[in-house]
Design an enzyme around this catalytic site. Structure first.
Site, short mmCIF file in Angstrom:
data_model
loop_
_atom_site.label_atom_id
_atom_site.label_comp_id
_atom_site.label_asym_id
_atom_site.label_seq_id
_atom_site.Cartn_x
_atom_site.Cartn_y
_atom_site.Cartn_z
N THR A 336 -24.93 48.01 -54.30
CA THR A 336 -26.36 48.10 -53.96
C THR A 336 -26.54 48.55 -52.52
O THR A 336 -25.58 48.61 -51.74
CB THR A 336 -27.07 46.74 -54.14
OG1 THR A 336 -26.58 45.84 -53.14
CG2 THR A 336 -26.79 46.15 -55.51
N CYS A 337 -27.78 48.84 -52.16
CA CYS A 337 -28.06 49.36 -50.83
C CYS A 337 -28.21 48.26 -49.79
O CYS A 337 -28.67 48.51 -48.67
CB CYS A 337 -29.33 50.20 -50.87
SG CYS A 337 -29.21 51.53 -52.06
N ASP A 338 -27.85 47.07 -50.14
CA ASP A 338 -28.12 45.90 -49.34
C ASP A 338 -26.87 45.50 -48.52
O ASP A 338 -25.78 45.40 -49.06
CB ASP A 338 -28.47 44.78 -50.34
CG ASP A 338 -29.09 43.59 -49.69
OD1 ASP A 338 -28.84 43.37 -48.50
OD2 ASP A 338 -29.82 42.88 -50.39
#
Ligand SMILES: *Cc1c(COP(=O)(O)O)cnc(C)c1O
Length: 409
Positions: A336-338
């Protein structure tokens, strides 16, 4: 080649080098491998060797396939914590005995569990919860006469990797009043506790049983059930516990010396220990940046614990022929982009690992697939049943005494 879950259950097992065969198929999404034989072995171990009744703590892994495997291996009681879990187990195993062991429940949930699903065992750690249970199970103002009520007492989590000491459990100075009040409305009175997850020493249970003794002596009540909860360990890198038999022996000795009647029952609520070996995942390396690997599962997938509490899981490179490079420590980034989607490990893998390689992350049957989300569009339900051994085991050794304590493959 990939075999999926179907409404009828799982497909037939693959042969021994399953993980590598699956990696050769170059799956784009993470693949979950399940090992029914490993879960069945764990369940048989508890059923045969634990000196009391073992109920499975469903939250560790609520997969219906796993529930059926445990049932077929002799586990007939299930520790549920929500109406969702009550319904799931009731639907999957209609003959199972359900015990609602969350000490804080909605009154409506208690009512439905009692009247619609036949639940008779509840835990509590406060007068408010006792009043809720009494109200929710009464019929036309007549109190229920068939309740088994377990008072949860607070015990230390010092010997466990994951504390469960601050949220639940009545404090010693309030235990007497609660036990006396519960005794008056319960058909059977129990005392339960939870030493914390992944208890690294049997002493955790010995110490908790001393608290049980003190509570019984102080309240001078007749106790029908002593429930030692969960916390039984599994094997992970850097966490190699003693043999489970030692835990059982310690608990048995402590139970035998409690001031309770001969007919009192001993219960346990293993979660992790029954299912940790059940599954693993195969992930792909999408990028390498020095000692950081970007893989396609992570904090929002089956690796929640690796990211959020720094849990270490065993890993192996799935490459044929095998790499001859020395291993080195890596950390992982999830897909994810987290930024939170990061797992420090360290995860020991061959130094020549590269983009496109596949890795098996083992021992994810407990609190792995149970925590998975589809955040950011990642994650996958692809599941393959395999017949090879888990990456480590507390049970292989118990079945083959010639081997060492912990078997690592
Ligand atoms: C989580 C939980 C369990 C299972 O714990 P493990 O450490 O997985 O064995 C058992 N009982 C209760 C009440 C729990 O909350």
């Amino acid at each position: 080649m990939h075999q999926h879950h179907s409404a009828l259950g799982l497909a037939a097992p693959h042969s021994a080098s399953d993980a590598i065969e699956i990696a050769k198929g170059a799956p784009l999404q993470p693949v979950t491998l399940v090992r029914p034989h490993a879960a069945a072995r764990a369940a048989r171990f508890f059923v045969e060797k634990f000196p009391g009744r073992s109920m499975y703590a469903v939250k560790a892994n609520p997969s219906p396939e796993l529930l059926r495997i445990l049932w077929d291996s002799g586990v007939t009681q299930y520790d549920v914590a929500s109406l969702g879990e009550v319904r799931l187990v009731a639907r999957t195993l209609p003959e199972a005995t359900l015990c609602f062991m969350h000490p804080v429940k909605a009154e409506e949930a208690i009512h439905q569990a009692y009247f619609e699903h036949g639940v008779r065992t509840f835990s509590l750690d406060s007068m408010e919860e006792l009043e809720k249970i009494v109200r929710a199970t009464a019929c036309n103002g007549v109190p229920a006469a068939d309740l088994t009520l377990c008072v949860r007492i607070r015990v230390s989590s010092d010997l466990s990797k994951l504390s469960l000491a601050s949220k639940f459990g009545v404090m010693p100075d309030e235990a007497k009043a609660l036990l006396l009040a519960t005794r008056q409305v319960a058909d059977a009175l129990g005392i339960c506790f939870h030493v914390g997850s992944q208890a690294m020493s049997p002493d955790a249970y010995a110490q908790a049983m001393e608290r049980v003794r003190a509570a019984i002596v102080e309240a001078a009540v007749t106790v029908d059930v002593v429930d030692v909860g969960g916390g039984f360990p599994s094997v992970y890198p850097g966490m190699e516990p003693q043999a489970l038999q030692r835990y059982f022996d310690t608990i048995h000795r402590a139970f035998e010396s409690l001031p309770i009647s001969y007919s009192a029952e001993l219960w346990a609520e293993p979660g992790r220990a029954l299912c940790a070996e059940y599954s693993s995942i195969i992930v792909r390396v999408e990028r390498r940046r020095g000692d950081e690997l970007y893989i396609n599962d992570g904090a929002y997938g089956a690796l929640f614990d690796a990211a959020h509490i720094g849990w270490r899981f065993p890993v192996r490179l799935l490459r044929e022929p095998d790499s001859r490079a020395k291993t080195m420590p890596f950390s992982f980034y999830g897909p994810t982009c987290d930024d939170l989607d990061h797992m420090t490990g360290p995860f020991e893998l061959p130094a020549d690992i590269q983009v496109g390689d596949y890795i098996e992350v083992g021992m994810l049957g407990a609190y792995g697939s149970a925590m998975r989300t589809a955040f950011n569009g990642f994650g996958s339900d692809e599941t393959v049943m395999v017949a090879d051994e888990p990456m480590s085991s507390l049970y292989l050794q118990a079945e083959a005494p010639a081997r060492t304590n912990v078997v690592k493959l």
